[in-house]
Scaffold this motif. Structure first.
Motif, PDB file in Angstrom:
ATOM      1  N   ARG A  74       0.864  -1.188   0.000  1.00  0.00           N
ATOM      2  CA  ARG A  74       0.000   0.000   0.000  1.00  0.00           C
ATOM      3  C   ARG A  74       0.895   1.231   0.000  1.00  0.00           C
ATOM      4  NH1 ARG A  74       1.432  -1.771   4.534  1.00  0.00           N
ATOM      5  NH2 ARG A  74       1.695  -0.416   6.337  1.00  0.00           N
ATOM      6  N   ASP A  75       0.336   2.376  -0.388  1.00  0.00           N
ATOM      7  CA  ASP A  75       1.119   3.616  -0.443  1.00  0.00           C
ATOM      8  C   ASP A  75       1.141   4.349   0.890  1.00  0.00           C
ATOM      9  OD1 ASP A  75       1.815   3.848  -3.347  1.00  0.00           O
ATOM     10  OD2 ASP A  75      -0.353   3.670  -3.536  1.00  0.00           O
ATOM     11  N   PHE A  76       0.108   4.101   1.721  1.00  0.00           N
ATOM     12  CA  PHE A  76      -0.068   4.838   2.974  1.00  0.00           C
ATOM     13  C   PHE A  76      -0.365   3.885   4.100  1.00  0.00           C
ATOM     14  CE2 PHE A  76      -1.753   7.531  -0.340  1.00  0.00           C
ATOM     15  CZ  PHE A  76      -1.256   8.780  -0.013  1.00  0.00           C
ATOM     16  N   THR A  77      -0.141   4.347   5.316  1.00  0.00           N
ATOM     17  CA  THR A  77      -0.751   3.733   6.487  1.00  0.00           C
ATOM     18  C   THR A  77      -1.490   4.860   7.202  1.00  0.00           C
ATOM     19  OG1 THR A  77       1.109   2.218   6.652  1.00  0.00           O
ATOM     20  CG2 THR A  77      -0.347   2.367   8.564  1.00  0.00           C
ATOM     21  N   THR A  78      -2.739   4.612   7.588  1.00  0.00           N
ATOM     22  CA  THR A  78      -3.581   5.695   8.123  1.00  0.00           C
ATOM     23  C   THR A  78      -3.838   5.530   9.618  1.00  0.00           C
ATOM     24  OG1 THR A  78      -4.686   5.592   5.978  1.00  0.00           O
ATOM     25  CG2 THR A  78      -5.657   7.026   7.624  1.00  0.00           C
ATOM     26  N   PHE A  79      -3.610   6.599  10.367  1.00  0.00           N
ATOM     27  CA  PHE A  79      -3.870   6.630  11.802  1.00  0.00           C
ATOM     28  C   PHE A  79      -4.805   7.787  12.135  1.00  0.00           C
ATOM     29  CE2 PHE A  79       0.127   4.316  11.628  1.00  0.00           C
ATOM     30  CZ  PHE A  79      -0.003   3.373  12.638  1.00  0.00           C
ATOM     31  N   ALA A  80      -5.460   7.686  13.288  1.00  0.00           N
ATOM     32  CA  ALA A  80      -6.346   8.761  13.762  1.00  0.00           C
ATOM     33  C   ALA A  80      -5.766   9.366  15.022  1.00  0.00           C
ATOM     34  CB  ALA A  80      -7.733   8.199  14.061  1.00  0.00           C
ATOM     35  N   LEU A  81      -5.993  10.664  15.155  1.00  0.00           N
ATOM     36  CA  LEU A  81      -5.546  11.405  16.335  1.00  0.00           C
ATOM     37  C   LEU A  81      -6.746  12.177  16.864  1.00  0.00           C
ATOM     38  CD1 LEU A  81      -3.387  12.928  18.117  1.00  0.00           C
ATOM     39  CD2 LEU A  81      -3.145  14.514  16.211  1.00  0.00           C
ATOM     40  N   LEU A  82      -7.046  12.039  18.160  1.00  0.00           N
ATOM     41  CA  LEU A  82      -8.125  12.835  18.746  1.00  0.00           C
ATOM     42  C   LEU A  82      -7.555  14.186  19.126  1.00  0.00           C
ATOM     43  CD1 LEU A  82     -10.010  10.320  21.055  1.00  0.00           C
ATOM     44  CD2 LEU A  82     -10.569  11.064  18.757  1.00  0.00           C
ATOM     45  N   ASP A  83      -8.164  15.241  18.599  1.00  0.00           N
ATOM     46  CA  ASP A  83      -7.627  16.587  18.788  1.00  0.00           C
ATOM     47  C   ASP A  83      -7.346  16.906  20.253  1.00  0.00           C
ATOM     48  OD1 ASP A  83      -7.292  19.552  18.337  1.00  0.00           O
ATOM     49  OD2 ASP A  83      -9.143  19.538  19.496  1.00  0.00           O
ATOM     50  N   LEU A 126      -6.552  19.603  10.042  1.00  0.00           N
ATOM     51  CA  LEU A 126      -7.458  18.495   9.741  1.00  0.00           C
ATOM     52  C   LEU A 126      -6.706  17.214   9.378  1.00  0.00           C
ATOM     53  CD1 LEU A 126     -10.183  20.321   7.599  1.00  0.00           C
ATOM     54  CD2 LEU A 126     -10.211  19.846  10.050  1.00  0.00           C
ATOM     55  N   HIS A 127      -5.586  17.367   8.666  1.00  0.00           N
ATOM     56  CA  HIS A 127      -4.828  16.194   8.217  1.00  0.00           C
ATOM     57  C   HIS A 127      -3.336  16.498   8.269  1.00  0.00           C
ATOM     58  CE1 HIS A 127      -8.395  14.184   6.369  1.00  0.00           C
ATOM     59  NE2 HIS A 127      -8.797  15.437   6.251  1.00  0.00           N
ATOM     60  N   TYR A 128      -2.543  15.481   8.618  1.00  0.00           N
ATOM     61  CA  TYR A 128      -1.085  15.569   8.497  1.00  0.00           C
ATOM     62  C   TYR A 128      -0.624  14.408   7.632  1.00  0.00           C
ATOM     63  CZ  TYR A 128      -1.163  18.719  12.526  1.00  0.00           C
ATOM     64  OH  TYR A 128      -1.407  19.765  13.372  1.00  0.00           O
ATOM     65  N   ILE A 129       0.392  14.654   6.815  1.00  0.00           N
ATOM     66  CA  ILE A 129       0.988  13.553   6.060  1.00  0.00           C
ATOM     67  C   ILE A 129       2.483  13.555   6.325  1.00  0.00           C
ATOM     68  CG2 ILE A 129       1.436  12.615   3.762  1.00  0.00           C
ATOM     69  CD1 ILE A 129      -1.380  13.678   3.042  1.00  0.00           C
ATOM     70  N   HIS A 138      -0.657   8.787   6.834  1.00  0.00           N
ATOM     71  CA  HIS A 138      -1.734   9.786   6.813  1.00  0.00           C
ATOM     72  C   HIS A 138      -2.328   9.834   8.224  1.00  0.00           C
ATOM     73  CE1 HIS A 138      -5.953  11.049   5.139  1.00  0.00           C
ATOM     74  NE2 HIS A 138      -5.346  12.007   5.807  1.00  0.00           N
ATOM     75  N   LEU A 139      -2.228  10.993   8.863  1.00  0.00           N
ATOM     76  CA  LEU A 139      -2.758  11.169  10.220  1.00  0.00           C
ATOM     77  C   LEU A 139      -4.009  12.045  10.125  1.00  0.00           C
ATOM     78  CD1 LEU A 139      -2.314  10.612  13.229  1.00  0.00           C
ATOM     79  CD2 LEU A 139      -0.819  12.611  13.324  1.00  0.00           C
ATOM     80  N   VAL A 140      -5.154  11.450  10.431  1.00  0.00           N
ATOM     81  CA  VAL A 140      -6.445  12.149  10.315  1.00  0.00           C
ATOM     82  C   VAL A 140      -6.815  12.681  11.699  1.00  0.00           C
ATOM     83  CG1 VAL A 140      -8.865  11.921   9.617  1.00  0.00           C
ATOM     84  CG2 VAL A 140      -7.121  10.466   8.546  1.00  0.00           C
ATOM     85  N   VAL A 141      -7.099  13.982  11.789  1.00  0.00           N
ATOM     86  CA  VAL A 141      -7.438  14.569  13.096  1.00  0.00           C
ATOM     87  C   VAL A 141      -8.954  14.525  13.289  1.00  0.00           C
ATOM     88  CG1 VAL A 141      -7.111  16.538  14.635  1.00  0.00           C
ATOM     89  CG2 VAL A 141      -5.479  16.137  12.765  1.00  0.00           C
ATOM     90  N   PHE A 142      -9.384  13.928  14.411  1.00  0.00           N
ATOM     91  CA  PHE A 142     -10.814  13.838  14.732  1.00  0.00           C
ATOM     92  C   PHE A 142     -11.160  14.837  15.837  1.00  0.00           C
ATOM     93  CE2 PHE A 142     -10.351   9.949  12.430  1.00  0.00           C
ATOM     94  CZ  PHE A 142     -11.619   9.642  11.948  1.00  0.00           C
ATOM     95  N   TYR A 143     -12.309  15.470  15.696  1.00  0.00           N
ATOM     96  CA  TYR A 143     -12.782  16.464  16.666  1.00  0.00           C
ATOM     97  C   TYR A 143     -14.112  16.018  17.248  1.00  0.00           C
ATOM     98  CZ  TYR A 143      -9.224  19.619  14.839  1.00  0.00           C
ATOM     99  OH  TYR A 143      -8.029  20.176  14.481  1.00  0.00           O
ATOM    100  N   GLU A 144     -14.334  16.357  18.519  1.00  0.00           N
ATOM    101  CA  GLU A 144     -15.639  16.048  19.129  1.00  0.00           C
ATOM    102  C   GLU A 144     -16.643  17.104  18.735  1.00  0.00           C
ATOM    103  OE1 GLU A 144     -16.200  15.001  23.214  1.00  0.00           O
ATOM    104  OE2 GLU A 144     -14.355  13.820  23.201  1.00  0.00           O
ATOM    105  N   ARG A 145     -17.858  16.669  18.401  1.00  0.00           N
ATOM    106  CA  ARG A 145     -18.931  17.602  18.055  1.00  0.00           C
ATOM    107  C   ARG A 145     -20.008  17.534  19.134  1.00  0.00           C
ATOM    108  NH1 ARG A 145     -18.571  19.542  12.282  1.00  0.00           N
ATOM    109  NH2 ARG A 145     -20.731  20.128  12.593  1.00  0.00           N
TER     110      ARG A 145
END
Length: 427
Positions: A74-83, A126-129, A138-145
């Motif tokens: 794969r080209d990426f590995t994706t992780f999530a980060l809670l803001d 919102l995103h870091y690479i 790919h680091l995806v930033v998640f926010y609480e709504r």
């Protein structure tokens, strides 16, 4: 350096495969040195993990004879980060550069600060690479709504950004904003790397495939209220308060049953046009596909304190339910039937037994946030609203006849008299 468990691994994989593993290991090391907790949301790896989940859960530290997950092509590995678990410090990026990473930060407006009074325009990450050698993280930033769910934003590159930094089109997250429940996390060892993953990878993957999120259109709503000032009377404020609590109760009831529903009719129009409940509407309208109908819907609402007001039609044809909320606020549930090229819901006139049919173009469901609730709306909202209210949907109408006003209504015959007891029930 790699620990005993990995001596076999590196010999058994080609250079490119083990590069991916090394990049992930370095990235996890970088984050742990800055105390930044992340969890794995990569659909490819979670899909592989899900097949072996029992084994992975039961051997938290077992040595891996081969690199099975993080070496997958794969080209990426994706992780999530809670803001809220990270204070955005520059130190992380300086360390990343020292370790050989190149990085890119994508920022955009914070929709949580938008409202009728303020379109703040404040930007948030919102995103870091992070890129190293031939692999990217790919680091995806998640926010609480406020509806008590997690949200991530879209990935939109600004003018000056390097569009060739990574193959952006292959990213799994960021084409659209997304909404997710807060996942329970599990710490596991995968390919000798300690990572957090969603406790139930298959339900996370399922959620991911239906996660697209639509923001309420505050700019258009403000323009609407300049033309048609909002009703701020005591009655309007009271009605909105009751409608909101009825919607929350309905959502809780249907979610507990696992029944998918969406905002329909006037409630959908209110969300789309003015980001609020239409104060003269007098009811809350929801849609449900008939394929999701469950016999325990009626008893569940009765148990929640909402008596059945009427039941028209039957499961095979034109079913609709109405429940009595607080005072005179009612909850109408319309069931939708799918044909080859359109979707329709039915209507019944109690005194004459006449049947009506409301036709809609086919649509899919997206999440939105409405009155502090994570709730579905048709993704193709404009076509949905126009089907129901015609091209003049932007103009408020106080008098509305459900049999003749909608632009998508058709006569659909009459119920046979011998079926009336069954298909026209009023309580």
């Amino acid at each position: 350096q790699n620990g005993a468990g990995f001596s076999k691994v590196r010999g058994s994989q080609s250079g490119q495969d083990s590069t991916r593993w090394h990049v992930v290991r370095k990235f996890l090391g970088l984050l742990s040195s800055h105390n930044i907790p992340v969890y794995l949301i990569d659909p490819l790896i979670l899909g592989l993990v899900d097949k072996d989940i029992e084994q992975i859960r039961s051997s938290p530290d077992g040595p891996s004879p081969e690199c099975k997950y993080f070496c997958a092509p794969r080209d990426f590995t994706t992780f999530a980060l809670l803001d809220k678990t990270w204070k955005h410090e520059g130190g992380l990026f300086r360390t990343a550069e020292k370790m050989g990473f190149q990085w890119l930060k994508i920022i955009n407006k914070d929709p949580r600060l938008d409202g009728m009074d303020d379109l703040s325009g404040m930007e948030i990450p919102l995103h870091y690479i992070f890129k190293l050698a031939s692999h990217a993280i790919h680091l995806v930033v998640f926010y609480e709504r406020s509806g008590n769910f997690l949200w991530h934003g879209p990935l939109r590159l600004k003018q000056h950004m390097d569009r060739k930094f990574v193959p952006f089109r292959k990213l799994h997250f960021g084409r659209y904003p997304g909404a997710y429940e807060k996942p329970e996390l599990l710490l596991v060892s995968i390919d000798d790397l300690k990572v957090q993953i969603p406790k139930n990878p298959s339900s996370f993957l399922q959620e991911m495939s239906h996660s697209r999120f639509l923001e309420c259109r505050y700019r258009e709503a403000r323009a609407f209220f300049q033309l048609y000032p909002d009703d701020a009377s005591l009655d309007a404020v009271e009605f909105r308060k009751k409608a909101k609590s009825l919607l929350h109760l309905a959502a809780l009831t249907l979610n507990n049953l696992g029944v998918k529903f969406w905002l329909s009719s006037g409630t959908c129009l209110g969300w789309y046009r003015q980001c609020n409940v239409i104060p003269h509407s007098k009811d809350v309208d929801l849609g449900i596909f008939i394929r999701d109908y469950k016999a325990d819907i009626i008893p569940a609402f009765q148990k929640a304190g909402l008596p059945l007001k009427h039941k028209f039609g039957k499961v095979e044809d034109s079913l609709e339910l109405s429940f009595q909320g607080e005072d005179d606020v009612k909850l109408d549930i319309f069931f939708f039937y799918e044909e080859d090229d359109h979707i329709w819901n039915g209507g019944t006139q109690a005194k004459s037994g006449k049947k009506f049919k409301y036709l809609f173009p086919k649509f899919t469901l997206c999440w939105t946030e409405f009155v502090e609730l994570k709730v579905h709306v048709p993704c193709e909202t404009l076509q949905y609203v126009e089907a129901n209210y015609g091209p003049e949907w932007k103009v408020p109408v106080k008098t509305w006849d459900w049999k003749s006003s909608p632009s998508n209504v058709q006569d659909n015959g009459v119920w046979p008299v011998d079926e009336w007891d069954d298909v026209i029930q009023i309580y």
